[in-house]
Design a protein around this motif. Structure first.
Motif, PDB file in Angstrom:
ATOM      1  N   LEU A   7       0.824  -1.198   0.000  1.00 55.06           N
ATOM      2  CA  LEU A   7       0.000   0.000   0.000  1.00 55.06           C
ATOM      3  C   LEU A   7       0.861   1.252   0.000  1.00 55.06           C
ATOM      4  O   LEU A   7       0.547   2.228  -0.670  1.00 55.06           O
ATOM      5  CB  LEU A   7      -0.926  -0.002   1.220  1.00 55.06           C
ATOM      6  N   ILE A   8       1.969   1.248   0.734  1.00 54.90           N
ATOM      7  CA  ILE A   8       2.800   2.443   0.769  1.00 54.90           C
ATOM      8  C   ILE A   8       3.365   2.754  -0.612  1.00 54.90           C
ATOM      9  O   ILE A   8       3.571   3.908  -0.957  1.00 54.90           O
ATOM     10  CB  ILE A   8       3.955   2.324   1.774  1.00 54.90           C
ATOM     11  N   ALA A   9       3.589   1.720  -1.414  1.00 54.63           N
ATOM     12  CA  ALA A   9       4.090   1.968  -2.762  1.00 54.63           C
ATOM     13  C   ALA A   9       3.028   2.674  -3.580  1.00 54.63           C
ATOM     14  O   ALA A   9       3.310   3.554  -4.386  1.00 54.63           O
ATOM     15  CB  ALA A   9       4.487   0.664  -3.428  1.00 54.63           C
ATOM     16  N   ASN A 399       1.579  -2.555   9.825  1.00 50.27           N
ATOM     17  CA  ASN A 399       1.815  -1.391   8.979  1.00 50.27           C
ATOM     18  C   ASN A 399       3.246  -1.508   8.448  1.00 50.27           C
ATOM     19  O   ASN A 399       4.210  -1.453   9.210  1.00 50.27           O
ATOM     20  CB  ASN A 399       1.648  -0.093   9.767  1.00 50.27           C
ATOM     21  N   VAL A 400       3.360  -1.690   7.139  1.00 47.83           N
ATOM     22  CA  VAL A 400       4.648  -2.002   6.529  1.00 47.83           C
ATOM     23  C   VAL A 400       5.271  -0.748   5.926  1.00 47.83           C
ATOM     24  O   VAL A 400       4.646  -0.065   5.124  1.00 47.83           O
ATOM     25  CB  VAL A 400       4.468  -3.088   5.451  1.00 47.83           C
ATOM     26  N   GLN A 427       0.804  -2.877  14.257  1.00 48.49           N
ATOM     27  CA  GLN A 427       2.133  -3.479  14.434  1.00 48.49           C
ATOM     28  C   GLN A 427       3.054  -2.950  13.340  1.00 48.49           C
ATOM     29  O   GLN A 427       2.847  -3.224  12.160  1.00 48.49           O
ATOM     30  CB  GLN A 427       2.011  -5.001  14.357  1.00 48.49           C
ATOM     31  N   GLN A 428       4.055  -2.164  13.721  1.00 44.12           N
ATOM     32  CA  GLN A 428       4.964  -1.595  12.735  1.00 44.12           C
ATOM     33  C   GLN A 428       5.949  -2.656  12.249  1.00 44.12           C
ATOM     34  O   GLN A 428       6.583  -3.340  13.049  1.00 44.12           O
ATOM     35  CB  GLN A 428       5.720  -0.418  13.332  1.00 44.12           C
ATOM     36  N   ARG A 429       6.057  -2.784  10.916  1.00 46.27           N
ATOM     37  CA  ARG A 429       6.964  -3.764  10.307  1.00 46.27           C
ATOM     38  C   ARG A 429       7.802  -3.071   9.233  1.00 46.27           C
ATOM     39  O   ARG A 429       7.321  -2.149   8.556  1.00 46.27           O
ATOM     40  CB  ARG A 429       6.168  -4.915   9.660  1.00 46.27           C
ATOM     41  N   PRO A 430       9.050  -3.498   9.020  1.00 40.27           N
ATOM     42  CA  PRO A 430       9.864  -2.914   7.945  1.00 40.27           C
ATOM     43  C   PRO A 430       9.352  -3.340   6.571  1.00 40.27           C
ATOM     44  O   PRO A 430       8.650  -4.343   6.428  1.00 40.27           O
ATOM     45  CB  PRO A 430      11.253  -3.480   8.215  1.00 40.27           C
ATOM     46  N   ASP A 444      -4.212 -10.092  11.009  1.00 40.37           N
ATOM     47  CA  ASP A 444      -5.668 -10.264  11.095  1.00 40.37           C
ATOM     48  C   ASP A 444      -6.327  -9.380  10.041  1.00 40.37           C
ATOM     49  O   ASP A 444      -7.199  -9.819   9.308  1.00 40.37           O
ATOM     50  CB  ASP A 444      -6.170  -9.902  12.492  1.00 40.37           C
ATOM     51  N   LEU A 445      -5.890  -8.115   9.996  1.00 41.22           N
ATOM     52  CA  LEU A 445      -6.290  -7.180   8.953  1.00 41.22           C
ATOM     53  C   LEU A 445      -5.024  -6.679   8.289  1.00 41.22           C
ATOM     54  O   LEU A 445      -3.977  -6.536   8.933  1.00 41.22           O
ATOM     55  CB  LEU A 445      -7.050  -5.976   9.528  1.00 41.22           C
ATOM     56  N   PHE A 446      -5.119  -6.386   6.977  1.00 40.91           N
ATOM     57  CA  PHE A 446      -3.943  -5.873   6.277  1.00 40.91           C
ATOM     58  C   PHE A 446      -4.404  -4.987   5.136  1.00 40.91           C
ATOM     59  O   PHE A 446      -5.283  -5.369   4.360  1.00 40.91           O
ATOM     60  CB  PHE A 446      -3.092  -7.024   5.752  1.00 40.91           C
TER      61      PHE A 446
END
Length: 550
Positions: A7-9, A399-400, A427-430, A444-446
């Motif tokens: 999504l960030i892309a 959240n990636v 949950q912050q993820r790289p 659970d949600l993405f």
């Protein structure tokens, strides 16, 4: 064909390999009718120069047909492999004459037959002729019959009955097993026959781009897998018009790093479809912001394998509680852009046959969401969070990446669901964790998305909704729905198939597994004299004509 992206892309780094024009001034509401193209004839372009842009990911898997390939794999593939077809911004097909001198589509005995006549000058870089064998091998590995091939998409290829040699080796005759609605979506790129042994197909392209199996105006000059840098240079074995650019460079970067690099003059274009990014480039001189409608979908996916979300009523409550208008407003803050909320994961609102298939299934109603949760036995505790049988109604949303807008969306969703008693843990993820989150279902949600590489969205309905599709991370679907999708895919008339697909999609949405969020614009900031590049909707054109104006 659809391709997942983070999504960030979508928010910050969408860059289509086409052209566009605009001005780095704020002139009111953003318009996205068609593409904004700065098309220039070759005689208006300089010979030489380089073009450097950021790319979100240089995937280890360079085989664009493989299931691990992404949108970014395809973007790089098109710079050094045969591209047999072009598309207008609206999605109109035309063969690339450097590879195809004729494409003839007929209906013979109630079956679609497509005859491709190949340019006799067309050869792969290793000297292998590009002939009917490339079509045979592309079909054989993509048709889904041999499970040794981990193919990204079998759609359409699984409806081909045979591919035979035509009048000579340079003609491929493709016969379908019935009338096929979307033949222009197939064989727009092809595999080298040497790449089609199972081990080579699956593993041979991992960190190995194999330029000797490519063909086109450019070939790979260098590739640094560790630093994510790819340099393309003119291909001395190319038989067509030479590329205007000396070098085409891709550098793997996070969104903020790309924006900084653009402001510092280190790269020549970057996506700016986010508030902070657009605001920063508006102060720059000598640039254009090129804007078009974006053939991309952002959506929220629920993990049906998660114990709490295995209950359909809970999933319905989650979606009913979500204020998509607020999320869209956050997403488009600072862009002077609005759009109708999307209601399909198959077609876009600007395409013929589009219908809002979500509206009849779910709409924002927090009171109803609370009622659904109460009926399912989830009671609010003293802290406002619901629980049942001693278990809190707590869900995890990874959240990636480092994009600010993406984080703002995650936090907004957290607050929205909190109003009905759902504890959403962000949950912050790289960025590097994206594939692990999806493949291992660590959510659970993405929030994620996909991009359409051609306009034939209904052809890929199964990729999103079939129960065994790798593009269905929710794990939704059923044998009955799979059978209906298969029957729909066999409808030969395009508009009749779209009508049937719209009916099925309404039932698919009733699983409460995938919620469309927004589509959004493509906004690309570029140095103003860059030609034939930018935001182009479905556009695919000759890369040899990308360059700098005189």
């Amino acid at each position: 064909m659809i391709r997942w992206w983070r999504l960030i892309a979508a928010i910050a780094m969408t860059v289509a390999c086409v052209s566009g024009c605009g001005a780095a001034v704020d002139t009111g509401a953003v318009k996205t009718e068609g593409a904004s193209l700065n098309l220039q004839p070759r005689e208006n372009l300089k010979d030489g120069g380089s073009l450097t842009t950021a790319i979100t990911e240089v995937s280890p898997q360079w085989n664009t047909f493989h299931a691990d390939a992404t949108l970014y794999t395809l973007a790089l593939w098109r710079w050094y492999n045969p591209v047999l077809a072009y598309f207008s911004p609206e999605g109109e097909y035309s063969p690339n004459p450097d590879f195809l001198t004729d494409v003839r589509t007929e209906t013979v005995d109630q079956k679609t037959v497509v005859t491709y006549t190949l340019n006799p000058r067309a050869y792969f870089n290793d000297g292998t002729p590009i002939d009917y064998r490339a079509f045979v091998e592309t079909w054989r590995t993509s048709r889904g019959v041999d499970d040794r091939y981990i193919a990204s998409s079998t759609d359409g290829y699984n409806q081909i009955a045979s591919i035979t040699r035509g009048v000579d080796d340079r003609q491929a005759v493709v016969r379908f097993d019935g009338v096929y609605a979307w033949p222009d979506g197939l064989f727009n790129v092809v595999l080298h026959p040497k790449a089609t042994a199972p081990d080579v197909y699956n593993k041979g392209y991992v960190r190995q781009p194999h330029p000797e199996w490519g063909a086109g105006p450019y070939t790979i000059g260098s590739y640094d897998a560790d630093n994510g840098t790819v340099v393309f240079e003119r291909n001395p074995k190319w038989w067509g018009r030479p590329g205007k650019l000396d070098r085409r460079v891709f550098r793997q970067m996070e969104s903020q790093a790309a924006l900084n690099a653009f402001q510092n003059g280190e790269i020549d274009a970057t996506g700016v479809a986010a508030k902070d990014a657009r605001a920063r480039v508006l102060t720059m001189n000598g640039i254009d912001i090129r804007t078009a409608a974006s053939p991309q979908q952002a959506l929220l996916v629920l993990n049906l394998d998660a114990p709490i979300l295995s209950d359909r009523t809970v999933r319905q409550a989650v979606f009913t509680a979500i204020d998509r208008e607020t999320l869209a407003r956050i997403r488009f803050t600072g862009l002077n852009y609005t759009e109708e909320l999307p209601g399909s994961l198959s077609l876009y609102p600007f395409q013929p046959g589009y219908e809002d298939n979500l509206a009849a299934v779910v709409s924002y109603d927090p009171a109803k969401a609370a009622e659904l949760l109460e009926g399912a036995g989830w009671r609010a505790g003293d802290d406002g969070v619901r629980s049942k049988d001693g278990k809190r109604l707590s869900l995890v949303l990874p959240n990636v990446g480092d994009d600010t807008t993406s984080l703002n969306l995650s936090r907004a969703l957290q607050a929205i669901l909190g109003k009905v008693g759902i504890d959403l843990v962000v949950q912050q993820r790289p960025s590097a964790d994206f594939s692990a989150v999806i493949v291992n279902k660590e959510f659970d949600l993405f929030m994620m998305g996909f991009s359409s590489s051609d306009p034939f969205g209904m052809a890929y309905f199964c990729q999103v909704w079939c129960s065994d599709s790798q593009f269905n991370p929710a794990g939704a679907g059923s044998p009955e729905l799979d059978a209906r999708i298969e029957a729909m895919s066999r409808i030969g008339d395009p508009m009749a198939q779209i009508a049937a697909g719209n009916r099925i999609e309404r039932d698919a949405f009733a699983q409460f597994s995938n919620l469309p969020l927004f589509n959004g614009p493509a906004m690309v900031a570029v140095k103003e004299d860059l030609a034939n590049y930018g935001a182009g909707q479905f556009y695919v054109g000759p890369i040899e004509d990308i360059g700098w104006e005189k």
